[in-house]
Design a protein around this motif. Sequence first.
Motif, PDB file in Angstrom:
ATOM      1  N   TYR A  92     -51.400  -9.504  14.880  1.00 14.85           N
ATOM      2  CA  TYR A  92     -51.566 -11.051  15.032  1.00 14.85           C
ATOM      3  C   TYR A  92     -53.028 -10.757  13.439  1.00 14.85           C
ATOM      4  O   TYR A  92     -54.271  -9.974  13.454  1.00 14.85           O
ATOM      5  CB  TYR A  92     -52.543 -11.602  16.230  1.00 14.85           C
ATOM      6  CG  TYR A  92     -52.445 -13.304  15.330  1.00 14.85           C
ATOM      7  CD1 TYR A  92     -50.912 -13.576  15.298  1.00 14.85           C
ATOM      8  CD2 TYR A  92     -54.170 -13.519  15.498  1.00 14.85           C
ATOM      9  CE1 TYR A  92     -51.419 -15.552  15.314  1.00 14.85           C
ATOM     10  CE2 TYR A  92     -53.989 -14.994  15.256  1.00 14.85           C
ATOM     11  CZ  TYR A  92     -52.937 -15.740  15.460  1.00 14.85           C
ATOM     12  OH  TYR A  92     -52.753 -17.327  14.388  1.00 14.85           O
ATOM     13  N   THR A  96     -53.361 -15.811   8.010  1.00 17.27           N
ATOM     14  CA  THR A  96     -51.592 -16.060   7.725  1.00 17.27           C
ATOM     15  C   THR A  96     -51.317 -17.012   8.806  1.00 17.27           C
ATOM     16  O   THR A  96     -50.232 -17.666   8.944  1.00 17.27           O
ATOM     17  CB  THR A  96     -51.331 -15.337   7.221  1.00 17.27           C
ATOM     18  OG1 THR A  96     -51.014 -14.326   8.188  1.00 17.27           O
ATOM     19  CG2 THR A  96     -51.915 -14.964   6.138  1.00 17.27           C
ATOM     20  N   THR A  98     -50.119 -15.766  11.399  1.00 22.18           N
ATOM     21  CA  THR A  98     -48.312 -15.072  11.369  1.00 22.18           C
ATOM     22  C   THR A  98     -48.591 -13.346  11.936  1.00 22.18           C
ATOM     23  O   THR A  98     -49.642 -12.674  12.326  1.00 22.18           O
ATOM     24  CB  THR A  98     -48.244 -14.776  10.224  1.00 22.18           C
ATOM     25  OG1 THR A  98     -48.382 -13.570   9.156  1.00 22.18           O
ATOM     26  CG2 THR A  98     -46.982 -15.810   9.521  1.00 22.18           C
ATOM     27  N   PHE A 119     -40.903 -16.838  14.893  1.00 22.98           N
ATOM     28  CA  PHE A 119     -42.348 -17.038  14.367  1.00 22.98           C
ATOM     29  C   PHE A 119     -42.445 -15.578  13.526  1.00 22.98           C
ATOM     30  O   PHE A 119     -43.850 -15.627  13.052  1.00 22.98           O
ATOM     31  CB  PHE A 119     -42.948 -16.833  15.587  1.00 22.98           C
ATOM     32  CG  PHE A 119     -43.516 -17.652  17.295  1.00 22.98           C
ATOM     33  CD1 PHE A 119     -43.460 -18.921  16.567  1.00 22.98           C
ATOM     34  CD2 PHE A 119     -43.119 -17.733  17.710  1.00 22.98           C
ATOM     35  CE1 PHE A 119     -43.164 -20.086  17.103  1.00 22.98           C
ATOM     36  CE2 PHE A 119     -42.897 -18.342  18.459  1.00 22.98           C
ATOM     37  CZ  PHE A 119     -42.993 -19.809  18.827  1.00 22.98           C
ATOM     38  N   LYS A 120     -41.436 -15.519  12.743  1.00 22.65           N
ATOM     39  CA  LYS A 120     -41.740 -14.387  11.582  1.00 22.65           C
ATOM     40  C   LYS A 120     -42.465 -14.517  10.682  1.00 22.65           C
ATOM     41  O   LYS A 120     -43.494 -14.059  10.178  1.00 22.65           O
ATOM     42  CB  LYS A 120     -40.191 -13.611  11.189  1.00 22.65           C
ATOM     43  CG  LYS A 120     -40.500 -12.562  10.402  1.00 22.65           C
ATOM     44  CD  LYS A 120     -38.921 -12.702   9.690  1.00 22.65           C
ATOM     45  CE  LYS A 120     -38.447 -11.935  11.588  1.00 22.65           C
ATOM     46  NZ  LYS A 120     -36.678 -11.419  10.522  1.00 22.65           N
ATOM     47  N   LYS A 121     -42.503 -15.562  10.566  1.00 27.80           N
ATOM     48  CA  LYS A 121     -42.667 -15.836   9.198  1.00 27.80           C
ATOM     49  C   LYS A 121     -44.230 -17.032   9.548  1.00 27.80           C
ATOM     50  O   LYS A 121     -44.727 -18.049   8.584  1.00 27.80           O
ATOM     51  CB  LYS A 121     -42.424 -16.864   7.746  1.00 27.80           C
ATOM     52  CG  LYS A 121     -40.511 -15.535   7.447  1.00 27.80           C
ATOM     53  CD  LYS A 121     -39.842 -16.240   6.808  1.00 27.80           C
ATOM     54  CE  LYS A 121     -39.418 -15.198   5.880  1.00 27.80           C
ATOM     55  NZ  LYS A 121     -38.101 -15.845   4.933  1.00 27.80           N
ATOM     56  N   LYS A 122     -44.259 -18.167   9.995  1.00 34.03           N
ATOM     57  CA  LYS A 122     -45.147 -19.193  10.195  1.00 34.03           C
ATOM     58  C   LYS A 122     -45.201 -18.936  12.116  1.00 34.03           C
ATOM     59  O   LYS A 122     -44.617 -18.506  13.099  1.00 34.03           O
ATOM     60  CB  LYS A 122     -44.379 -20.830  10.271  1.00 34.03           C
ATOM     61  CG  LYS A 122     -43.600 -20.666  10.949  1.00 34.03           C
ATOM     62  CD  LYS A 122     -42.843 -22.508  10.445  1.00 34.03           C
ATOM     63  CE  LYS A 122     -41.384 -22.771  11.313  1.00 34.03           C
ATOM     64  NZ  LYS A 122     -41.359 -24.196  10.779  1.00 34.03           N
ATOM     65  N   GLY A 123     -46.566 -19.586  12.106  1.00 28.98           N
ATOM     66  CA  GLY A 123     -47.465 -19.919  13.535  1.00 28.98           C
ATOM     67  C   GLY A 123     -46.859 -20.749  13.982  1.00 28.98           C
ATOM     68  O   GLY A 123     -46.320 -21.554  13.249  1.00 28.98           O
TER      69      GLY A 123
END
Length: 210
Positions: A92, A96, A98, A119-123
């Motif tokens: 983690y 970012t 992410t 959740f690959k590109k944003k949390g």
Amino acid sequence: MEKKEDEKANKITFRSVPEFRGLFIDQCLAQATEYGFSGTSLKQTSWGNLCKFFSEKYDCTITQKKLRNHWDYLRTQYVTWSRLLARTVHGYNAETNTFDWSEEQWIELDKTIKNASQFKKKGLEDAGKFQNLFDGKFSTRANRDTPGRVEPPCSAGTSTTAGVSNNGSESRTSHGKKIMRMTTRLILVSIQRGVAGKGRRKWRKNQVIY
């Protein structure tokens, strides 16, 4: 007339009405604070209040079923997010919000955690509020001693780190669930401290030392 009302209500979604998601979360928190929980959900009184609030706000009939569907959707997101944070080698990145995982690792994770790659590109937005709602970590006026809780669907002894650890799997101990909750809380705290730290560093940079 009733059909037109239904069509209008069906257009009130998180995607089509951007403000609705945040408002829904805040209203659920307010109801939970006031009346507490019933199992892993809000109490019937709260659902009635929410139906009235959103029906009046959007001038259409917002049913309890529709609101519960939104609740279940957000709860599922939180459970998925919690399980990702609970990886022993989670990768983690607090800066970012992410995870630093490869495409191959995400493919493996999707096999064991449904919709993990969302959740690959944003949390997870509003993760702290989600924790209060779905992990019962705050006191309520109506029921301070028995808040509702949602346990992530992982049991002790179940391998859940495929594609992340070196050997592709790792067995949980008998305290797996407890560790998962503790890890999630620590990550959420680190996110908050990271944001605060950025502010302090920016302030110090602008100071003149005499």
